[in-house]
Scaffold this motif. Structure first.
Motif, PDB file in Angstrom:
ATOM      1  N   VAL A  31      -0.195   6.628 -13.420  1.00  0.00           N
ATOM      2  CA  VAL A  31      -0.933   7.598 -14.392  1.00  0.00           C
ATOM      3  C   VAL A  31      -0.407   7.921 -15.754  1.00  0.00           C
ATOM      4  N   PRO A  32       0.981   8.591 -15.710  1.00  0.00           N
ATOM      5  CA  PRO A  32       1.635   8.753 -17.061  1.00  0.00           C
ATOM      6  C   PRO A  32       1.832   7.536 -17.936  1.00  0.00           C
ATOM      7  N   ARG A  33       1.689   6.352 -17.400  1.00  0.00           N
ATOM      8  CA  ARG A  33       2.039   5.263 -18.286  1.00  0.00           C
ATOM      9  C   ARG A  33       0.464   4.606 -18.772  1.00  0.00           C
ATOM     10  N   ILE A  34      -0.303   4.748 -17.890  1.00  0.00           N
ATOM     11  CA  ILE A  34      -1.438   3.952 -18.561  1.00  0.00           C
ATOM     12  C   ILE A  34      -2.651   4.843 -18.299  1.00  0.00           C
ATOM     13  N   GLY A  35      -2.662   6.142 -17.977  1.00  0.00           N
ATOM     14  CA  GLY A  35      -3.797   7.241 -17.698  1.00  0.00           C
ATOM     15  C   GLY A  35      -4.492   6.893 -16.529  1.00  0.00           C
ATOM     16  N   GLU A  36      -5.073   8.123 -16.253  1.00  0.00           N
ATOM     17  CA  GLU A  36      -5.770   8.021 -15.009  1.00  0.00           C
ATOM     18  C   GLU A  36      -6.935   6.991 -14.635  1.00  0.00           C
ATOM     19  N   ARG A  37      -7.679   6.748 -15.755  1.00  0.00           N
ATOM     20  CA  ARG A  37      -9.013   5.853 -15.786  1.00  0.00           C
ATOM     21  C   ARG A  37      -8.196   4.340 -15.122  1.00  0.00           C
ATOM     22  N   TRP A  38      -7.042   3.951 -15.957  1.00  0.00           N
ATOM     23  CA  TRP A  38      -6.652   2.600 -15.833  1.00  0.00           C
ATOM     24  C   TRP A  38      -5.902   2.463 -14.452  1.00  0.00           C
ATOM     25  N   ALA A  39      -5.292   3.595 -14.132  1.00  0.00           N
ATOM     26  CA  ALA A  39      -4.380   3.694 -12.997  1.00  0.00           C
ATOM     27  C   ALA A  39      -5.386   3.243 -11.708  1.00  0.00           C
ATOM     28  N   GLU A  40      -6.525   4.244 -11.778  1.00  0.00           N
ATOM     29  CA  GLU A  40      -7.428   4.089 -10.618  1.00  0.00           C
ATOM     30  C   GLU A  40      -8.332   2.640 -10.511  1.00  0.00           C
ATOM     31  N   LEU A  41      -8.395   2.086 -11.813  1.00  0.00           N
ATOM     32  CA  LEU A  41      -8.870   0.682 -11.715  1.00  0.00           C
ATOM     33  C   LEU A  41      -7.920  -0.376 -11.268  1.00  0.00           C
ATOM     34  N   VAL A  42      -6.723  -0.078 -11.288  1.00  0.00           N
ATOM     35  CA  VAL A  42      -5.733  -1.057 -10.816  1.00  0.00           C
ATOM     36  C   VAL A  42      -5.642  -0.823  -9.267  1.00  0.00           C
ATOM     37  N   GLU A  43      -5.925   0.168  -8.908  1.00  0.00           N
ATOM     38  CA  GLU A  43      -5.855   0.436  -7.298  1.00  0.00           C
ATOM     39  C   GLU A  43      -7.172  -0.505  -6.608  1.00  0.00           C
ATOM     40  N   MET A  44      -8.485  -0.260  -7.481  1.00  0.00           N
ATOM     41  CA  MET A  44      -9.537  -0.711  -6.679  1.00  0.00           C
ATOM     42  C   MET A  44      -9.370  -2.151  -6.001  1.00  0.00           C
ATOM     43  N   PRO A  45      -8.803  -3.085  -6.684  1.00  0.00           N
ATOM     44  CA  PRO A  45      -8.863  -4.236  -5.857  1.00  0.00           C
ATOM     45  C   PRO A  45      -7.944  -4.462  -4.751  1.00  0.00           C
ATOM     46  N   ILE A  46      -6.734  -3.617  -4.799  1.00  0.00           N
ATOM     47  CA  ILE A  46      -6.127  -3.638  -3.839  1.00  0.00           C
ATOM     48  C   ILE A  46      -6.950  -2.894  -2.614  1.00  0.00           C
ATOM     49  N   MET A  47      -7.407  -1.870  -2.906  1.00  0.00           N
ATOM     50  CA  MET A  47      -8.346  -1.204  -1.813  1.00  0.00           C
ATOM     51  C   MET A  47      -9.477  -1.966  -1.322  1.00  0.00           C
ATOM     52  N   ALA A  48     -10.093  -2.722  -2.138  1.00  0.00           N
ATOM     53  CA  ALA A  48     -11.166  -3.780  -1.703  1.00  0.00           C
ATOM     54  C   ALA A  48     -10.386  -4.658  -0.545  1.00  0.00           C
ATOM     55  N   VAL A  49      -9.116  -5.192  -0.890  1.00  0.00           N
ATOM     56  CA  VAL A  49      -8.543  -5.837   0.265  1.00  0.00           C
ATOM     57  C   VAL A  49      -8.410  -5.129   1.482  1.00  0.00           C
ATOM     58  N   VAL A  50      -7.916  -4.219   1.259  1.00  0.00           N
ATOM     59  CA  VAL A  50      -7.524  -3.005   2.626  1.00  0.00           C
ATOM     60  C   VAL A  50      -8.945  -2.891   3.327  1.00  0.00           C
ATOM     61  N   ILE A  51      -9.886  -2.628   2.563  1.00  0.00           N
ATOM     62  CA  ILE A  51     -11.180  -2.406   3.106  1.00  0.00           C
ATOM     63  C   ILE A  51     -11.520  -3.749   3.787  1.00  0.00           C
ATOM     64  N   ASP A  52     -11.564  -4.959   3.496  1.00  0.00           N
ATOM     65  CA  ASP A  52     -11.983  -6.033   3.984  1.00  0.00           C
ATOM     66  C   ASP A  52     -11.044  -6.298   5.047  1.00  0.00           C
ATOM     67  N   ARG A  53      -9.781  -6.103   5.099  1.00  0.00           N
ATOM     68  CA  ARG A  53      -8.974  -6.449   6.447  1.00  0.00           C
ATOM     69  C   ARG A  53      -9.243  -5.393   7.492  1.00  0.00           C
ATOM     70  N   ALA A  54      -9.341  -3.991   7.142  1.00  0.00           N
ATOM     71  CA  ALA A  54      -9.575  -3.089   7.852  1.00  0.00           C
ATOM     72  C   ALA A  54     -10.872  -3.504   8.769  1.00  0.00           C
ATOM     73  N   ALA A  55     -11.922  -3.812   8.072  1.00  0.00           N
ATOM     74  CA  ALA A  55     -13.431  -4.036   8.823  1.00  0.00           C
ATOM     75  C   ALA A  55     -12.860  -5.445   9.694  1.00  0.00           C
ATOM     76  N   GLY A  56     -12.398  -6.277   9.263  1.00  0.00           N
ATOM     77  CA  GLY A  56     -12.075  -7.354  10.170  1.00  0.00           C
ATOM     78  C   GLY A  56     -11.124  -6.962  11.434  1.00  0.00           C
ATOM     79  N   HIS A  57     -10.307  -6.216  11.302  1.00  0.00           N
ATOM     80  CA  HIS A  57      -9.380  -5.691  12.202  1.00  0.00           C
ATOM     81  C   HIS A  57     -10.294  -4.892  13.141  1.00  0.00           C
ATOM     82  N   MET A  58     -11.282  -3.964  12.695  1.00  0.00           N
ATOM     83  CA  MET A  58     -12.181  -3.259  13.620  1.00  0.00           C
ATOM     84  C   MET A  58     -12.975  -4.072  14.439  1.00  0.00           C
TER      85      MET A  58
END
Length: 141
Positions: A31-58
């Motif tokens: 957030v201090p380097r690229i701002g809140e918007r871009w920091a959150e957007l950078v996180e989204m693809p990682i969370m998409a993978v986590v969501i996919d893997r967690a659903a498969g695990h369930m």
């Protein structure tokens, strides 16, 4: 406790935990380097993978949820847990109302976040056709 409830709570907890851990990196480092918007957007693809893997695990861990309605209930319970936790934490830690939390979201990253929440809720159901244990169960194997 019925398996679908256990699966939903576990699914929500996994994704919530991953989001919390990513937030520990995002907030102080990105957030201090690229701002809140871009920091959150950078996180989204990682969370998409986590969501996919967690659903498969369930689906592997709880074969009882290998029906469309059970998978949707699992996703819905996970979503309810994540939203309740986020709103509770915002209220307790940041002393903000639900309206303040919602209105403070960035329009761009907040919109992507909303789509991610919908994907999160739907992912156990979306994973059913390609999940081996569920597919083999449906074909009598």
């Amino acid at each position: 406790m019925p398996k679908v409830i256990q699966a939903g709570l576990a699914y929500g907890a996994i994704v919530l935990g991953a989001g919390f851990l990513l937030g520990l990196v995002r907030v102080p480092l990105l957030v201090p380097r690229i701002g809140e918007r871009w920091a959150e957007l950078v996180e989204m693809p990682i969370m998409a993978v986590v969501i996919d893997r967690a659903a498969g695990h369930m689906l592997r861990r709880f074969p009882d949820i290998c029906s469309p309605i059970s998978a949707l209930i699992t996703g819905g319970l996970g979503l309810a847990l994540v939203i309740a936790a986020e709103l509770t934490l915002a209220g307790v830690l940041q002393q903000r109302s639900i309206a303040q939390v919602i209105s403070s979201r960035d329009q761009v990253s907040g919109s992507v976040y909303l789509v991610m929440l919908l994907i999160f809720a739907a992912m156990p159901r979306l994973r059913l056709p390609r999940h081996q244990a569920c597919a083999s169960r449906d074909h009598g194997a």
